[in-house]
Scaffold this motif. Structure first.
Motif, short mmCIF file in Angstrom:
data_model
loop_
_atom_site.label_atom_id
_atom_site.label_comp_id
_atom_site.label_asym_id
_atom_site.label_seq_id
_atom_site.Cartn_x
_atom_site.Cartn_y
_atom_site.Cartn_z
N THR A 36 0.84 -1.20 0.00
CA THR A 36 0.00 0.00 0.00
C THR A 36 0.88 1.25 0.00
O THR A 36 1.71 1.41 0.90
CB THR A 36 -0.91 0.02 1.25
N PRO A 37 0.72 2.13 -1.00
CA PRO A 37 1.52 3.36 -1.02
C PRO A 37 1.30 4.17 0.26
O PRO A 37 0.21 4.19 0.82
CB PRO A 37 0.96 4.12 -2.23
N GLY A 38 2.37 4.82 0.70
CA GLY A 38 2.24 5.61 1.91
C GLY A 38 3.45 6.45 2.22
O GLY A 38 4.35 6.61 1.41
N LYS A 39 3.48 6.98 3.42
CA LYS A 39 4.49 7.88 3.99
C LYS A 39 4.64 9.13 3.14
O LYS A 39 3.77 9.45 2.32
CB LYS A 39 5.77 7.14 4.25
N GLY A 40 5.72 9.87 3.31
CA GLY A 40 5.87 11.21 2.76
C GLY A 40 5.70 11.36 1.26
O GLY A 40 5.22 12.38 0.79
N CYS A 41 6.10 10.36 0.50
CA CYS A 41 5.97 10.44 -0.97
C CYS A 41 4.75 9.67 -1.47
O CYS A 41 4.50 9.63 -2.67
CB CYS A 41 7.23 9.93 -1.64
N ASN A 42 4.02 9.04 -0.56
CA ASN A 42 2.83 8.25 -0.92
C ASN A 42 3.12 7.23 -2.01
O ASN A 42 2.42 7.16 -3.03
CB ASN A 42 1.66 9.16 -1.32
N ILE A 43 4.18 6.45 -1.79
CA ILE A 43 4.60 5.42 -2.74
C ILE A 43 5.02 4.17 -1.97
O ILE A 43 5.20 4.21 -0.75
CB ILE A 43 5.81 5.88 -3.59
N THR A 44 5.18 3.07 -2.69
CA THR A 44 5.77 1.89 -2.09
C THR A 44 7.28 1.95 -2.34
O THR A 44 7.73 2.52 -3.34
CB THR A 44 5.21 0.59 -2.70
N CYS A 45 8.04 1.35 -1.47
CA CYS A 45 9.49 1.29 -1.67
C CYS A 45 9.81 0.46 -2.91
O CYS A 45 10.77 0.77 -3.63
CB CYS A 45 10.17 0.72 -0.44
N ALA A 46 9.00 -0.55 -3.18
CA ALA A 46 9.21 -1.38 -4.37
C ALA A 46 9.12 -0.56 -5.65
O ALA A 46 9.81 -0.86 -6.64
CB ALA A 46 8.20 -2.53 -4.40
N SER A 47 8.31 0.51 -5.65
CA SER A 47 8.18 1.34 -6.86
C SER A 47 9.46 2.11 -7.16
O SER A 47 9.63 2.64 -8.26
CB SER A 47 7.00 2.30 -6.73
N LEU A 48 10.37 2.16 -6.21
CA LEU A 48 11.65 2.83 -6.40
C LEU A 48 12.69 1.90 -7.03
O LEU A 48 13.82 2.32 -7.28
CB LEU A 48 12.19 3.34 -5.06
N LEU A 49 12.32 0.66 -7.27
CA LEU A 49 13.27 -0.33 -7.78
C LEU A 49 13.02 -0.73 -9.23
O LEU A 49 13.40 -1.81 -9.67
CB LEU A 49 13.24 -1.58 -6.88
N THR A 50 12.37 0.15 -9.98
CA THR A 50 12.11 -0.13 -11.39
C THR A 50 13.12 0.61 -12.26
O THR A 50 13.78 1.55 -11.80
CB THR A 50 10.68 0.29 -11.80
N ASP A 51 13.23 0.20 -13.51
CA ASP A 51 14.16 0.86 -14.43
C ASP A 51 13.71 2.26 -14.79
O ASP A 51 14.52 3.10 -15.16
CB ASP A 51 14.33 0.02 -15.70
N ASP A 52 12.41 2.54 -14.68
CA ASP A 52 11.87 3.87 -14.91
C ASP A 52 12.02 4.64 -13.59
O ASP A 52 11.37 4.31 -12.60
CB ASP A 52 10.40 3.80 -15.32
#
Length: 147
Positions: free
Chosen positions: A84-100
């Motif tokens: 579930t997206p959340g915290k200050g950037c309202n994202i999942t940490c997994a979304s930070l691990l993509t090539d984009d």
């Protein structure tokens, strides 16, 4: 989190590192520019930070500090370790691990503005590598890049 879920998370993170995209310094700077960073001074600084934080690796994870992605964004304040997206950037940490790296950049720019807001601080101080490696003239990081 249960032990089995922790082990699964570690396995998934390790498996994802195998297919990581590693940007060149110029590719990274071009992505930052595409997302609104137009100052050459700032482009050099961001590029220095990404180099020292992750070696431009999109799937970099520091399991000790809880930092994720090319800009090593911390889970404690900025992203959720759940689905579930959340915290200050309202994202999942997994979304930070993509090539984009669009999500990484948007979150980093948010962190930058929040760190500097209402203080005399420079927003880059949110990254430990800034003070150690990336203060002053960082133009060499973008030399030779078509910006």
């Amino acid at each position: 989190m249960s032990l089995s879920k922790s082990i699964l998370l570690v396995v998934l993170v390790v498996a994802s590192v195998v297919n990581a995209k590693v940007y060149t310094k110029c590719e990274f700077a071009q992505e930052m520019k595409k997302h609104g960073v137009t100052s050459h001074a700032d482009l050099g600084t961001w590029t220095c930070i990404a180099s020292h934080e992750s070696a431009f690796n999109t799937k970099a994870v520091n399991s000790v500090s809880g930092d994720y992605g090319i800009l090593q964004i911390n889970h404690y304040y900025w992203c959720s370790t759940t689905s579930t997206p959340g915290k200050g950037c309202n994202i999942t940490c997994a979304s930070l691990l993509t090539d984009d790296i669009t999500v990484d950049i948007k979150c980093a720019l948010h962190i930058f503005s929040e760190t500097a807001k209402g203080s005399t601080k420079n927003g880059f101080t949110a990254w430990v590598t800034y003070k150690k490696y990336c203060t002053g003239d960082q133009s060499s990081w973008i030399s030779g890049c078509s910006l």
